[in-house]
Write an enzyme that holds these catalytic residues in place. Sequence first.
Site, PDB file in Angstrom:
ATOM      1  N   LEU A 237       0.883  -1.173   0.000  1.00 30.41           N
ATOM      2  CA  LEU A 237       0.000   0.000   0.000  1.00 30.41           C
ATOM      3  C   LEU A 237       0.915   1.215   0.000  1.00 30.41           C
ATOM      4  O   LEU A 237       1.989   1.190   0.614  1.00 30.41           O
ATOM      5  CB  LEU A 237      -0.883   0.016   1.260  1.00 30.41           C
ATOM      6  CG  LEU A 237      -1.986  -1.048   1.351  1.00 30.41           C
ATOM      7  CD1 LEU A 237      -2.696  -0.962   2.704  1.00 30.41           C
ATOM      8  CD2 LEU A 237      -2.999  -0.874   0.223  1.00 30.41           C
ATOM      9  N   ASP A 238       0.497   2.291  -0.668  1.00 31.40           N
ATOM     10  CA  ASP A 238       1.304   3.513  -0.671  1.00 31.40           C
ATOM     11  C   ASP A 238       1.449   4.048   0.748  1.00 31.40           C
ATOM     12  O   ASP A 238       0.602   3.788   1.609  1.00 31.40           O
ATOM     13  CB  ASP A 238       0.611   4.624  -1.478  1.00 31.40           C
ATOM     14  CG  ASP A 238       0.340   4.224  -2.907  1.00 31.40           C
ATOM     15  OD1 ASP A 238       1.035   3.339  -3.410  1.00 31.40           O
ATOM     16  OD2 ASP A 238      -0.590   4.818  -3.500  1.00 31.40           O
ATOM     17  N   ARG A 239       2.449   4.868   0.911  1.00 26.47           N
ATOM     18  CA  ARG A 239       2.681   5.525   2.209  1.00 26.47           C
ATOM     19  C   ARG A 239       1.413   6.264   2.670  1.00 26.47           C
ATOM     20  O   ARG A 239       1.061   6.249   3.847  1.00 26.47           O
ATOM     21  CB  ARG A 239       3.839   6.517   2.014  1.00 26.47           C
ATOM     22  CG  ARG A 239       4.439   7.059   3.240  1.00 26.47           C
ATOM     23  CD  ARG A 239       5.731   7.784   2.876  1.00 26.47           C
ATOM     24  NE  ARG A 239       6.312   8.367   4.041  1.00 26.47           N
ATOM     25  CZ  ARG A 239       5.947   9.549   4.534  1.00 26.47           C
ATOM     26  NH1 ARG A 239       5.033  10.264   3.927  1.00 26.47           N
ATOM     27  NH2 ARG A 239       6.505  10.003   5.634  1.00 26.47           N
TER      28      ARG A 239
END
Length: 239
Positions: A101-103
């Site tokens: 998952l993105d930051r």
Amino acid sequence: MKLVKLIANLGYGSRKDVAWMFREGRITDVDGEVLYADDKLEHARILVDGEPLDPPPGLVLMMHKPLGVTCSRKDAGRVVYDLLPPRYRVREPALSTVGRLDRDTAGLLLFTDDGALLHRIISPRANVAKVYEATLAEDLRGDEAALFASGTLLLESETTPLAPAALDVLGPRHARLVLHEGRYHQVRRMFAATGNRVETLQRVAIGALTLGELAPGAWRALGTEDVERIFTAMPEALT
Ligand code: URA
């Protein structure tokens, strides 16, 4: 496998460190009997400093990934492994995230040390649904559901169109999106393709496995039934 190797592989220390732990009597069975490095014993009966031994290989965890942490082992900022016990970062076989998952994306993140299971979850053939909820900077136009379901949407700099995805409108700037693939920044790029921008993004389910009561930053080990849920169709409430 000898206990000393088993325990070293779980990240408690080098084999030399673990050999010392045996000499110091820190490794016992559940009845308090001191164990020796070449004893053979059921995993569940082993204690280290009076605490149950970490789970054996075949471990699957779910985490409620908070915002601002990166899905990598090393990064200048905080990483998801910082939220797990330090031993989990050095276990063998290695504990990996199942996709990323993105930051700036929160929500359900899986980890496993079982390579076959990892591939089974991310393989397009397994068709596992990943369910996201997004809030958007602009009102939805009204044609997004048809576009995302079409199977013809081509993201910038890609050559294969996206697989059909289901969009459920939850409000003028709030939507749920069900994907069966996982391309780089996919949800953000899908909405960007419609002239919109994702403001907040959360993954709420993988298959029928939902975040439940898990608070941001919290995690738990999954049992067989939880793992089966990953491969089960989503609950009605999410379709
Ligand atoms: N899509 C995104 O844009 N970001 C994620 O983290 C996951 C899916």
